[in-house]
Write a protein that holds these residues in place. Sequence first.
Motif, short mmCIF file in Angstrom:
data_model
loop_
_atom_site.label_atom_id
_atom_site.label_comp_id
_atom_site.label_asym_id
_atom_site.label_seq_id
_atom_site.Cartn_x
_atom_site.Cartn_y
_atom_site.Cartn_z
N VAL A 186 -61.35 23.02 -69.80
CA VAL A 186 -61.01 21.64 -69.49
C VAL A 186 -60.23 21.60 -68.18
O VAL A 186 -59.32 22.40 -67.96
CB VAL A 186 -60.14 21.02 -70.61
CG1 VAL A 186 -59.75 19.58 -70.29
CG2 VAL A 186 -60.84 21.12 -71.96
N LEU A 191 -60.89 15.17 -76.39
CA LEU A 191 -60.12 16.42 -76.37
C LEU A 191 -59.72 16.89 -77.77
O LEU A 191 -59.76 18.08 -78.06
CB LEU A 191 -58.88 16.27 -75.49
CG LEU A 191 -58.03 17.52 -75.32
CD1 LEU A 191 -58.81 18.61 -74.59
CD2 LEU A 191 -56.75 17.20 -74.56
N ILE A 217 -57.03 24.80 -70.67
CA ILE A 217 -56.84 23.53 -69.98
C ILE A 217 -56.11 23.75 -68.66
O ILE A 217 -54.96 24.20 -68.65
CB ILE A 217 -56.02 22.54 -70.84
CG1 ILE A 217 -56.64 22.38 -72.23
CG2 ILE A 217 -55.90 21.19 -70.13
CD1 ILE A 217 -55.79 21.59 -73.21
N VAL A 245 -65.02 18.79 -68.81
CA VAL A 245 -65.11 19.84 -69.83
C VAL A 245 -66.43 20.58 -69.70
O VAL A 245 -67.48 19.96 -69.58
CB VAL A 245 -65.02 19.26 -71.26
CG1 VAL A 245 -65.12 20.38 -72.30
CG2 VAL A 245 -63.76 18.45 -71.47
N THR A 268 -59.67 26.94 -76.25
CA THR A 268 -59.64 25.88 -75.25
C THR A 268 -58.66 26.26 -74.15
O THR A 268 -57.50 26.55 -74.43
CB THR A 268 -59.25 24.52 -75.87
OG1 THR A 268 -60.20 24.21 -76.89
CG2 THR A 268 -59.24 23.42 -74.82
#
Length: 156
Positions: free
Chosen positions: A76, A92, A104, A64, A102
């Motif tokens: 991430v 997370l 990912i 991260v 966020t």
Amino acid sequence: MYSLEVLSPEDMQRLGQGLGTLLRPGDVVCLAGPLGAGKTTLAQGIAAGLQINEQVTSPTFTIVHTFQGRLPFNHVDAYRLEHPGAAEDIGLEEFLGGPGVTVIEWAENIQSYLPPEYLQVDIEVIHGGHGRAVTFRPVGQSITPLIKELKALCEC
């Protein structure tokens, strides 16, 4: 759902930048595609759209990276997470639904930890490796308007 073709890394960054301007606090974007498809390039564009001035690189080994811009940006990379429970190990849940955005990469590795609403972005290599098919799919109702806004932005 919304799909389009991207023909260069610069276009992928511009697409990400447009998306970044539309994202709101708590939004989660899950990027899927093979190695070298452009997930990190898209994430770099999203960071630019969030007014991040730092260089954004793949957090493959640190898992991260968090950056400050218009909104906090949590990048991430779940590629190296060996089991879904590893998402708990990196905290997370603290990022998801928080005040930032966020993004990912390799989210399929931690599918059971994803929130009920997020934007799924699938990147497919096409044209002998010279282009990408990018598909945006909302998961959950609250993310659906984002697709409409992105489509309007991209078709201008």
